[in-house]
Design a protein around this motif. Structure first.
Motif, PDB file in Angstrom:
ATOM      1  N   PHE A   1       0.845  -1.190   0.000  1.00  0.00           N
ATOM      2  CA  PHE A   1       0.000   0.000   0.000  1.00  0.00           C
ATOM      3  C   PHE A   1       0.880   1.239   0.000  1.00  0.00           C
ATOM      4  CE2 PHE A   1      -3.048   3.083   1.587  1.00  0.00           C
ATOM      5  CZ  PHE A   1      -4.207   2.700   0.917  1.00  0.00           C
ATOM      6  N   PRO A   2       0.532   2.254  -0.802  1.00  0.00           N
ATOM      7  CA  PRO A   2       1.379   3.456  -0.902  1.00  0.00           C
ATOM      8  C   PRO A   2       1.577   4.155   0.439  1.00  0.00           C
ATOM      9  CG  PRO A   2      -0.260   3.422  -2.654  1.00  0.00           C
ATOM     10  CD  PRO A   2      -0.627   2.311  -1.706  1.00  0.00           C
ATOM     11  N   LYS A   3       2.710   4.791   0.593  1.00  0.00           N
ATOM     12  CA  LYS A   3       3.007   5.544   1.811  1.00  0.00           C
ATOM     13  C   LYS A   3       2.433   6.950   1.760  1.00  0.00           C
ATOM     14  CE  LYS A   3       5.475   2.245   3.654  1.00  0.00           C
ATOM     15  NZ  LYS A   3       4.953   1.503   4.840  1.00  0.00           N
ATOM     16  N   LYS A   4       1.948   7.347   0.575  1.00  0.00           N
ATOM     17  CA  LYS A   4       1.438   8.710   0.402  1.00  0.00           C
ATOM     18  C   LYS A   4      -0.008   8.669  -0.085  1.00  0.00           C
ATOM     19  CE  LYS A   4       6.053  10.021  -1.242  1.00  0.00           C
ATOM     20  NZ  LYS A   4       6.815  10.615  -2.383  1.00  0.00           N
ATOM     21  N   ILE A   5      -0.782   9.652   0.373  1.00  0.00           N
ATOM     22  CA  ILE A   5      -2.160   9.766  -0.093  1.00  0.00           C
ATOM     23  C   ILE A   5      -2.474  11.223  -0.402  1.00  0.00           C
ATOM     24  CG2 ILE A   5      -2.991   9.867   2.301  1.00  0.00           C
ATOM     25  CD1 ILE A   5      -5.653   8.673   1.288  1.00  0.00           C
ATOM     26  N   MET A   6      -3.188  11.436  -1.490  1.00  0.00           N
ATOM     27  CA  MET A   6      -3.722  12.749  -1.822  1.00  0.00           C
ATOM     28  C   MET A   6      -5.227  12.667  -1.608  1.00  0.00           C
ATOM     29  SD  MET A   6      -1.609  13.685  -5.310  1.00  0.00           S
ATOM     30  CE  MET A   6      -2.237  15.379  -5.378  1.00  0.00           C
TER      31      MET A   6
ATOM     32  N   GLY B   1      -3.846   3.708   8.991  1.00  0.00           N
ATOM     33  CA  GLY B   1      -3.813   2.328   9.455  1.00  0.00           C
ATOM     34  C   GLY B   1      -3.206   1.372   8.450  1.00  0.00           C
ATOM     35  N   LEU B   2      -3.318   1.713   7.176  1.00  0.00           N
ATOM     36  CA  LEU B   2      -2.753   0.880   6.109  1.00  0.00           C
ATOM     37  C   LEU B   2      -1.296   1.218   5.799  1.00  0.00           C
ATOM     38  CD1 LEU B   2      -5.842   0.836   3.734  1.00  0.00           C
ATOM     39  CD2 LEU B   2      -4.841  -1.153   4.884  1.00  0.00           C
ATOM     40  N   GLY B   3      -0.749   2.223   6.476  1.00  0.00           N
ATOM     41  CA  GLY B   3       0.674   2.516   6.314  1.00  0.00           C
ATOM     42  C   GLY B   3       1.020   3.845   5.695  1.00  0.00           C
ATOM     43  N   CYS B   4       0.022   4.650   5.322  1.00  0.00           N
ATOM     44  CA  CYS B   4       0.319   5.979   4.771  1.00  0.00           C
ATOM     45  C   CYS B   4       0.943   6.848   5.861  1.00  0.00           C
ATOM     46  CB  CYS B   4      -0.946   6.651   4.249  1.00  0.00           C
ATOM     47  SG  CYS B   4      -1.443   6.134   2.598  1.00  0.00           S
ATOM     48  N   ARG B   5       1.982   7.607   5.479  1.00  0.00           N
ATOM     49  CA  ARG B   5       2.617   8.501   6.437  1.00  0.00           C
ATOM     50  C   ARG B   5       2.771   9.918   5.885  1.00  0.00           C
ATOM     51  NH1 ARG B   5       0.986   5.091   8.938  1.00  0.00           N
ATOM     52  NH2 ARG B   5       1.981   3.782  10.511  1.00  0.00           N
ATOM     53  N   GLU B   6       2.315  10.122   4.660  1.00  0.00           N
ATOM     54  CA  GLU B   6       2.354  11.451   4.046  1.00  0.00           C
ATOM     55  C   GLU B   6       0.991  11.715   3.424  1.00  0.00           C
ATOM     56  OE1 GLU B   6       4.445  13.156   0.065  1.00  0.00           O
ATOM     57  OE2 GLU B   6       5.841  12.553   1.657  1.00  0.00           O
ATOM     58  N   ILE B   7       0.411  12.874   3.719  1.00  0.00           N
ATOM     59  CA  ILE B   7      -0.916  13.176   3.200  1.00  0.00           C
ATOM     60  C   ILE B   7      -0.992  14.617   2.708  1.00  0.00           C
ATOM     61  CG2 ILE B   7      -1.815  13.770   5.500  1.00  0.00           C
ATOM     62  CD1 ILE B   7      -4.523  12.563   4.579  1.00  0.00           C
ATOM     63  N   SER B   8      -1.597  14.795   1.544  1.00  0.00           N
ATOM     64  CA  SER B   8      -1.876  16.133   1.032  1.00  0.00           C
ATOM     65  C   SER B   8      -3.385  16.269   0.891  1.00  0.00           C
ATOM     66  CB  SER B   8      -1.192  16.362  -0.316  1.00  0.00           C
ATOM     67  OG  SER B   8      -1.699  15.471  -1.294  1.00  0.00           O
TER      68      SER B   8
ATOM     69  N   LEU C   1      -2.690  11.684  14.524  1.00  0.00           N
ATOM     70  CA  LEU C   1      -2.589  10.259  14.236  1.00  0.00           C
ATOM     71  C   LEU C   1      -1.140   9.823  14.058  1.00  0.00           C
ATOM     72  CD1 LEU C   1      -5.524   9.654  11.710  1.00  0.00           C
ATOM     73  CD2 LEU C   1      -5.236   8.566  13.950  1.00  0.00           C
ATOM     74  N   GLY C   2      -0.306  10.733  13.558  1.00  0.00           N
ATOM     75  CA  GLY C   2       1.094  10.404  13.369  1.00  0.00           C
ATOM     76  C   GLY C   2       1.617  10.578  11.953  1.00  0.00           C
ATOM     77  N   TYR C   3       0.830  11.180  11.075  1.00  0.00           N
ATOM     78  CA  TYR C   3       1.338  11.460   9.728  1.00  0.00           C
ATOM     79  C   TYR C   3       2.590  12.321   9.843  1.00  0.00           C
ATOM     80  CZ  TYR C   3      -2.722   9.626   7.171  1.00  0.00           C
ATOM     81  OH  TYR C   3      -3.683   8.819   6.613  1.00  0.00           O
ATOM     82  N   GLU C   4       3.625  11.933   9.104  1.00  0.00           N
ATOM     83  CA  GLU C   4       4.911  12.615   9.225  1.00  0.00           C
ATOM     84  C   GLU C   4       4.996  13.884   8.378  1.00  0.00           C
ATOM     85  OE1 GLU C   4       7.564   9.508   8.090  1.00  0.00           O
ATOM     86  OE2 GLU C   4       6.965   8.211   9.752  1.00  0.00           O
TER      87      GLU C   4
ATOM     88  N   ASP D   1       3.222   5.179  -6.349  1.00  0.00           N
ATOM     89  CA  ASP D   1       3.833   5.998  -5.307  1.00  0.00           C
ATOM     90  C   ASP D   1       2.801   6.515  -4.313  1.00  0.00           C
ATOM     91  OD1 ASP D   1       6.163   7.604  -4.263  1.00  0.00           O
ATOM     92  OD2 ASP D   1       4.779   9.219  -4.750  1.00  0.00           O
ATOM     93  N   ARG D   2       1.580   6.774  -4.784  1.00  0.00           N
ATOM     94  CA  ARG D   2       0.567   7.352  -3.909  1.00  0.00           C
ATOM     95  C   ARG D   2      -0.828   6.944  -4.348  1.00  0.00           C
ATOM     96  NH1 ARG D   2       2.368  12.986  -4.124  1.00  0.00           N
ATOM     97  NH2 ARG D   2       4.284  11.956  -4.761  1.00  0.00           N
ATOM     98  N   ILE D   3      -1.762   7.078  -3.452  1.00  0.00           N
ATOM     99  CA  ILE D   3      -3.161   6.838  -3.771  1.00  0.00           C
ATOM    100  C   ILE D   3      -3.865   8.189  -3.763  1.00  0.00           C
ATOM    101  CG2 ILE D   3      -3.735   6.409  -1.340  1.00  0.00           C
ATOM    102  CD1 ILE D   3      -5.904   4.506  -2.327  1.00  0.00           C
ATOM    103  N   VAL D   4      -4.768   8.384  -4.707  1.00  0.00           N
ATOM    104  CA  VAL D   4      -5.526   9.615  -4.818  1.00  0.00           C
ATOM    105  C   VAL D   4      -7.002   9.299  -4.572  1.00  0.00           C
ATOM    106  CG1 VAL D   4      -6.168  11.573  -6.279  1.00  0.00           C
ATOM    107  CG2 VAL D   4      -3.887  10.553  -6.503  1.00  0.00           C
TER     108      VAL D   4
END
Length: 234
Positions: free
Chosen positions: A13-18, A58-65, A88-91, A225-228
């Protein structure tokens, strides 16, 4: 066994989410596909947004836009989503905005919620060309908002990266460097790049805007790389 061999090459699962909190936009940039989209314009449902933020972490994303195709500052709950993500802990939490709505009374609480970086998309280095590109007379307002944010950041010792993105067109050739001279002392970085076909969504519309032939080949470099997630939850 054949299935296992295929699956071992698929990334996790991607580490980034938009997460698009708004598909609405207050500008009509001539190179952007938002202007001709037939999607229903909306602000994301609050319950859906919070669910996605939690599940993605919860699925492992640590970067969010908190943006995709719309203007995130049109979402009144933006600061709450940023605060939740940081708790939550997003970096790394960031947004991309045209900056017209980034007046101190709105943007300062958004920054205080824990924003790590903000990118202002500014399409020209002067008012006349800005109006031509953005279809709005907001150049002076955006520059003033940028300067105010810089001053707020510095006076309060806030660790916020301020970036400006400049999508160069045939109308604005060379203006990236002009823009850098104008606002360079107020930002951490400026990204200068040629306008593209936006994944094929503006292939014909942007033909007259390209600065070179490479702009036509806008292939996605980061498919895993990311999920949108759109404001509809798609």
């Amino acid at each position: 066994m054949e299935h296992d061999n295929i699956m071992k090459d698929i990334p996790g699962f991607p580490k980034k989410i938009m997460l698009e909190v708004s598909s609405l936009c207050n500008h009509k940039c001539i190179f952007c596909s938002t202007q001709k989209s037939h999607r229903k314009k909306r602000i994301i449902d609050d319950g859906l947004a919070n669910k996605i933020i939690e599940e993605a972490y919860g699925l492992g994303c640590r970067e969010i836009s908190f943006h995709a195709m719309g203007e995130p500052l049109m979402c009144s709950n933006l600061k709450n989503y940023i605060k939740k993500a940081k708790e939550l802990g997003y970096e790394y939490v960031y947004i991309d905005t045209n900056g017209a709505l980034a007046a101190p009374g709105y943007i300062n609480p958004v920054v205080d919620a824990g924003l790590d970086s903000i990118k202002f998309s500014i399409g020209a280095a002067n008012r006349d060309d800005y109006i031509k590109i953005h279809q709005r007379d907001d150049f002076d307002k955006v520059i003033n908002n940028l300067v105010s944010l810089f001053n707020y950041k510095n006076s309060n010792g806030i660790k916020l990266k301020i970036i400006v993105g400049f999508a160069e067109t045939k109308y604005t050739l060379g203006q990236g460097e002009e823009l850098k001279k104008l606002i360079g002392k107020y930002i951490d970085e400026i990204w200068i790049y040629g306008v593209t076909n936006q994944g094929g969504n503006m292939s014909e519309d942007n033909l007259g805007l390209y600065i070179d032939k490479k702009c036509e080949k806008n292939l996605c470099k980061e498919p895993f790389d990311r999920i949108v997630v759109t404001s509809e939850g798609l």
